[in-house]
Design a protein around this motif. Structure first.
Motif, short mmCIF file in Angstrom:
data_model
loop_
_atom_site.label_atom_id
_atom_site.label_comp_id
_atom_site.label_asym_id
_atom_site.label_seq_id
_atom_site.Cartn_x
_atom_site.Cartn_y
_atom_site.Cartn_z
N ASP A 3 0.82 -1.20 0.00
CA ASP A 3 0.00 0.00 0.00
C ASP A 3 0.86 1.26 0.00
O ASP A 3 1.98 1.27 0.51
CB ASP A 3 -0.92 0.02 1.22
CG ASP A 3 -2.11 -0.91 1.05
OD1 ASP A 3 -2.16 -1.63 0.03
OD2 ASP A 3 -2.98 -0.93 1.93
N ARG A 4 0.30 2.31 -0.59
CA ARG A 4 0.93 3.63 -0.58
C ARG A 4 -0.13 4.65 -0.18
O ARG A 4 -1.32 4.39 -0.26
CB ARG A 4 1.50 3.98 -1.97
CG ARG A 4 2.62 3.07 -2.44
CD ARG A 4 3.87 3.26 -1.60
NE ARG A 4 5.00 2.49 -2.12
CZ ARG A 4 5.29 1.25 -1.81
NH1 ARG A 4 4.48 0.59 -0.97
NH2 ARG A 4 6.33 0.63 -2.32
N THR A 5 0.32 5.82 0.25
CA THR A 5 -0.60 6.88 0.68
C THR A 5 -0.54 8.05 -0.29
O THR A 5 0.54 8.53 -0.65
CB THR A 5 -0.23 7.37 2.10
OG1 THR A 5 -0.34 6.27 3.01
CG2 THR A 5 -1.17 8.48 2.54
N CYS A 6 -1.70 8.49 -0.73
CA CYS A 6 -1.78 9.65 -1.61
C CYS A 6 -1.37 10.90 -0.83
O CYS A 6 -1.90 11.16 0.25
CB CYS A 6 -3.21 9.80 -2.14
SG CYS A 6 -3.51 11.33 -3.06
N SER A 9 -4.81 13.36 -0.80
CA SER A 9 -6.01 12.95 -0.07
C SER A 9 -5.70 12.27 1.25
O SER A 9 -6.56 12.17 2.12
CB SER A 9 -6.84 12.00 -0.94
OG SER A 9 -6.18 10.75 -1.08
N ARG A 10 -4.46 11.75 1.38
CA ARG A 10 -4.00 10.99 2.53
C ARG A 10 -4.69 9.63 2.64
O ARG A 10 -4.57 8.95 3.65
CB ARG A 10 -4.18 11.75 3.85
CG ARG A 10 -3.54 13.13 3.87
CD ARG A 10 -2.10 13.10 3.45
NE ARG A 10 -1.28 12.22 4.28
CZ ARG A 10 -0.02 11.88 4.00
NH1 ARG A 10 0.55 12.32 2.88
NH2 ARG A 10 0.65 11.08 4.80
N ASP A 11 -5.40 9.22 1.60
CA ASP A 11 -5.99 7.89 1.56
C ASP A 11 -4.92 6.89 1.12
O ASP A 11 -4.04 7.22 0.31
CB ASP A 11 -7.16 7.83 0.59
CG ASP A 11 -8.35 8.65 1.07
OD1 ASP A 11 -8.47 8.83 2.30
OD2 ASP A 11 -9.13 9.12 0.23
N SER A 12 -5.03 5.66 1.62
CA SER A 12 -4.06 4.62 1.26
C SER A 12 -4.72 3.58 0.38
O SER A 12 -5.94 3.36 0.43
CB SER A 12 -3.52 3.95 2.52
OG SER A 12 -2.80 4.87 3.32
N ARG A 15 -0.40 0.13 -4.46
CA ARG A 15 0.39 1.00 -5.33
C ARG A 15 -0.04 0.89 -6.79
O ARG A 15 0.11 1.84 -7.56
CB ARG A 15 1.88 0.70 -5.20
CG ARG A 15 2.28 -0.73 -5.47
CD ARG A 15 3.77 -0.93 -5.38
NE ARG A 15 4.45 -0.42 -6.56
CZ ARG A 15 5.78 -0.28 -6.66
NH1 ARG A 15 6.55 -0.58 -5.62
NH2 ARG A 15 6.32 0.15 -7.76
N TRP A 43 3.25 9.62 -4.22
CA TRP A 43 2.12 8.93 -4.83
C TRP A 43 0.86 9.77 -4.75
O TRP A 43 0.60 10.42 -3.73
CB TRP A 43 1.89 7.59 -4.13
CG TRP A 43 3.06 6.66 -4.26
CD1 TRP A 43 4.21 6.68 -3.50
CD2 TRP A 43 3.23 5.61 -5.19
NE1 TRP A 43 5.07 5.70 -3.92
CE2 TRP A 43 4.50 5.00 -4.95
CE3 TRP A 43 2.43 5.08 -6.21
CZ2 TRP A 43 4.98 3.94 -5.69
CZ3 TRP A 43 2.91 4.00 -6.95
CH2 TRP A 43 4.16 3.44 -6.69
N ILE A 232 -7.87 4.58 -4.04
CA ILE A 232 -8.11 5.80 -3.28
C ILE A 232 -9.45 5.70 -2.57
O ILE A 232 -10.27 4.86 -2.90
CB ILE A 232 -8.08 7.05 -4.16
CG1 ILE A 232 -9.25 7.04 -5.15
CG2 ILE A 232 -6.78 7.20 -4.86
CD1 ILE A 232 -9.43 8.32 -5.86
#
Length: 232
Positions: A3-6, A9-12, A15, A43, A232
């Protein structure tokens, strides 16, 4: 963990559903949709409209400054367009790879035969495909997969048959079908990310039945190939 975090938006999310931005040695921010560029990356999982708003308000610059630890950076004015172009190329390249691997059918008759035989996992159409031809193939797919009466149908891509033909190295490609479940998932993942970014206004489905309501493309219609996530 994949997983990565935007950064906006800070949503994970996985990737594969987000878009990586890389920083060149000269400090230029560039899209790296295949996540191959060396060095630190950032990301994003927002749409093009949301990205443009973030650029205009200075939010992207602030988020990138934090992600790249205050390194000098330059955001190109056409970054959203560069991302859209790379995502389109990535999705069409994926289709080309699946065609070379023997997982993709073209031609209405061949696709209809596979659909009625229960061998179809994803159905695609060029943006200038005739609605009646697309509807006929969708009906064959529903019959072959025992899902008559459901909204199962193909996806109309935001590219014409000319672009699709060039991408696949064939002539007059109007319809395409994926006959391998894993290949369909790979294509679906690439299309999900692309269509989410450019937004439904650029990816409307002209072959949809207006009585069904929204024309936003549904690319998770075939549960046998697994669900796709935009991350997202």
């Amino acid at each position: 963990m994949n997983d990565r975090t935007c950064i906006l938006s800070r949503d994970s999310g996985p990737r594969e559903g987000l878009i990586r931005l890389a920083l060149s040695p000269d400090g230029d921010v560039a899209p790296d949709v295949r996540a191959k560029a060396p060095g630190r990356g950032a990301w994003i999982g927002v749409s093009r409209a949301e990205l443009q708003a973030a650029i205009a308000k200075g939010k992207l610059r602030g988020a990138l400054a934090r992600a790249f630890k205050g390194a000098p950076l330059s955001i190109p004015y056409d970054l959203p367009q560069r991302i859209a172009t790379q995502l389109e190329r990535d999705a069409l390249d994926r289709l080309g790879l699946e065609a070379k691997a023997g997982h993709l059918l073209i031609g209405a008759e061949r696709i209809e035969t596979a659909a009625r035989g229960g061998q179809l996992h994803l159905l695609l159409h060029a943006s200038d495909a005739r609605p009646d031809g697309a509807s006929k193939l969708a009906q064959a797919w529903r019959v072959g997969s025992d899902r008559e009466g459901t909204p199962l149908k193909g996806l109309v891509l935001p590219v014409t048959r000319t672009t699709l033909s060039v991408a696949l190295g064939r002539e007059n490609v109007v319809h395409a079908g994926l006959t391998d479940a894993q290949a369909a998932k790979r294509v679906r993942d690439a299309l999900t990310r692309w269509l989410h970014f450019i937004g439904p206004e650029h990816a409307a489905d002209p072959c949809a039945d207006p009585a069904q309501g929204s024309t936003a493309p549904d690319i998770t219609a075939d549960p046998t190939a697994g669900s796709a996530s935009t991350g997202i």
